[in-house]
Design an enzyme around this catalytic site. Sequence first.
Site, PDB file in Angstrom:
ATOM      1  N   GLU A 132      -2.494  -8.912   3.371  1.00 34.24           N
ATOM      2  CA  GLU A 132      -2.858  -9.376   4.724  1.00 34.24           C
ATOM      3  C   GLU A 132      -4.348  -9.239   4.997  1.00 34.24           C
ATOM      4  O   GLU A 132      -4.839  -9.727   6.016  1.00 34.24           O
ATOM      5  CB  GLU A 132      -2.030  -8.609   5.770  1.00 34.24           C
ATOM      6  CG  GLU A 132      -2.488  -7.184   6.084  1.00 34.24           C
ATOM      7  CD  GLU A 132      -2.058  -6.139   5.060  1.00 34.24           C
ATOM      8  OE1 GLU A 132      -1.613  -6.512   3.956  1.00 34.24           O
ATOM      9  OE2 GLU A 132      -2.184  -4.927   5.358  1.00 34.24           O
TER      10      GLU A 132
ATOM     11  N   CYS B 244       0.833  -1.213   0.000  1.00 33.85           N
ATOM     12  CA  CYS B 244       0.000   0.000   0.000  1.00 33.85           C
ATOM     13  C   CYS B 244       0.864   1.259   0.000  1.00 33.85           C
ATOM     14  O   CYS B 244       1.575   1.513  -0.968  1.00 33.85           O
ATOM     15  CB  CYS B 244      -0.987  -0.047   1.177  1.00 33.85           C
ATOM     16  SG  CYS B 244      -2.321   1.161   1.024  1.00 33.85           S
TER      17      CYS B 244
ATOM     18  N   HIS C   6      -3.771  -4.880  -0.103  1.00 36.43           N
ATOM     19  CA  HIS C   6      -3.337  -5.414   1.187  1.00 36.43           C
ATOM     20  C   HIS C   6      -3.418  -6.940   1.171  1.00 36.43           C
ATOM     21  O   HIS C   6      -4.490  -7.494   1.409  1.00 36.43           O
ATOM     22  CB  HIS C   6      -4.237  -4.880   2.303  1.00 36.43           C
ATOM     23  CG  HIS C   6      -4.005  -3.440   2.605  1.00 36.43           C
ATOM     24  ND1 HIS C   6      -3.065  -3.015   3.507  1.00 36.43           N
ATOM     25  CD2 HIS C   6      -4.574  -2.328   2.099  1.00 36.43           C
ATOM     26  CE1 HIS C   6      -3.057  -1.691   3.559  1.00 36.43           C
ATOM     27  NE2 HIS C   6      -3.966  -1.244   2.713  1.00 36.43           N
TER      28      HIS C   6
END
Lengths: 205, 274
Positions: free
Chosen positions: A185, A79, A183
Amino acid sequence: MIAIVDYGAGNVRSVQKALAFVGAAAQLTADADEIRAASRVVFPGQGHFGQAMARLHSTGLDAVLKEVVAAQTPFLGICLGLQLLFDGSDEAPGVPGLGLLRGRCVRFEAPRKVPQIGWNAVRATQPGSCLDPVLAAEHQHFYFVHSYHVQATNLEHVVGVADYAGDFTAAVRHGSLFAAQFHPEKSGQAGLALLRSWLQGDASC
Amino acid sequence: MLTRRIIPCLDIKSGRVVKGVQFEGLRDAGDPVALARRYDLEGADELTFLDITATSDKRATLVDLVERVSRELFIPFTVGGGIRSLDDMHAMLAAGADKVSVGTAAVRDPGLIAEAARTFGAQFLVVSLDVKRVGDRWMLTTHGGRTATDVDALDFAERMADAGAGELLLNDMSADGTRDGFGIELLRAVTSRVSVPVIASGGAGTIAHFVDAVTLGGADAVLAASVFHFGTLQICDVKRGMAAAGIPIRPVSRPPSADSEAALAKTATAGDAP
C-alpha cells in the site's frame, strides 16, 4: 466482501485506501463473523509483535485468523501481519505467534541500519505467486520498514527475497495465504500492481 | 539491495504550497496534492510536507491535506511543522500520515519521543535536528534555527535514536538554503555515531551534492525543497546522477502507465476546481 483485520496495529486505513484505488471495496473490521464470511482477508500490521499478539488473543481474533486460513480463504499478510503468522519473534521472547507457518523472526544485526527503511528490490525464489506478474512488469522495488525479519523453517514457503547485507525473506506463500514483509500500500505503482495481482488470483495465489 | 532515497519537501502554508514553480502540465502549482503527484511520477521515493502555518486553524487544514494525500498517493509521506504532542501525532496517524517529523518539541521535552515510540512505534517517528556550528561543537537550535540552545547535537542524536526515533533528519543550518552542498562534516559525525537511518537536509544545489551526501556523508536519504520547487533539478536526473556514481537507487525507468496517465488527467481536473 474483503475484510481488513482492524486490531489497532498501525496505519490500516492506508491499505483500505490503496485497495479502493485499484477498485476493491474493503471493510475495516474486528468482527469475527464478518471476517469468517469475507471472500478475502487482509491482515496488516505495524508495531510490536508481543503487543499485537496480546490484542489478537484478548479479542479472540487469533482463532478466527487460523479458521479462515484453514478454510483456504485468500489471505494477504502485510509487514507485522507476515511475522505474526510464524511461531514467534525475538522481539517478544516467550510469546507464541499464530504458528500457521514454521519459523521465527530475528532482528537485523549491526552494521546494518535498524530499522531497514526504504525501497529494496525483491527477487522471486519460486514461480507461481502473485509476485510473478508484478516482477515481470519490471516493478522490482517495494517499500520496507522493519527491524525484524523472518527465518522460515520451510524454504518452500519463501517466494521472494531481498538483499540487506544478505538475503532476507520478503514474501511467503502457503496454500491460499500470501504475505509480504514490505508494504504494497506504500510501494507506488509496484505495490498497486501487487494488490491487483492478489485480487485477481485464485485460492492458490 | 536497499536503495538511497530522494525526498522532496513541500512547504505548506494554510493548505497551499509556498514558493512553488509553475510546472508544465500542472495547472495549480499551489495545490500540494497535485505537486505531490507530480513528484511521485518523477520518481520521488517519499514526500515530506512541512507546515509553516502559524494560525490557529493549522491542524484542521493539515488533517484535510493528509487525508487527501493518503487517498491519492501510495508512497510514504511524513508530516512536520508544529507537531508537539501525542495528540498531534495521533491526529496525523488517523488522517493517514506514515510518519511525523518532530523538532522543537523533542528538544523541549526529551521524554516525548520515548513515549511516542511506545505508543506508535519507531517507524512513525522522524526526529528533526536543526544544527549550527558553534566554535568546535555542533549545537542544536530550535524554531527553525532562530533560537540557540545549550544542547550538543551529537549527544542529542544519540539519545533520540536510543529513545526510539526511527530516523533522524539532519539539517545543517549553516548550509540551509545556500545551495553550496550538504554539511558533510556534520553528516559524517552523526552517521558514524547512530545506527538508525539519517536523512540529509539543507544545502542541495547540484546533483554532485546529492552524491556527496551519500558517498562522503553516509546519508541514507536526501531531502530537498527549493531545487525541486524551482525546477533547478529534476528528481529523475538526480537519480541518474546517483546511479552513475554507483549509488543504488530505485530507477524511474517505466514510461507513464495507465495509472499515472489517469493521475495526470486528474491533476488537470483538480486544478480546474475553485
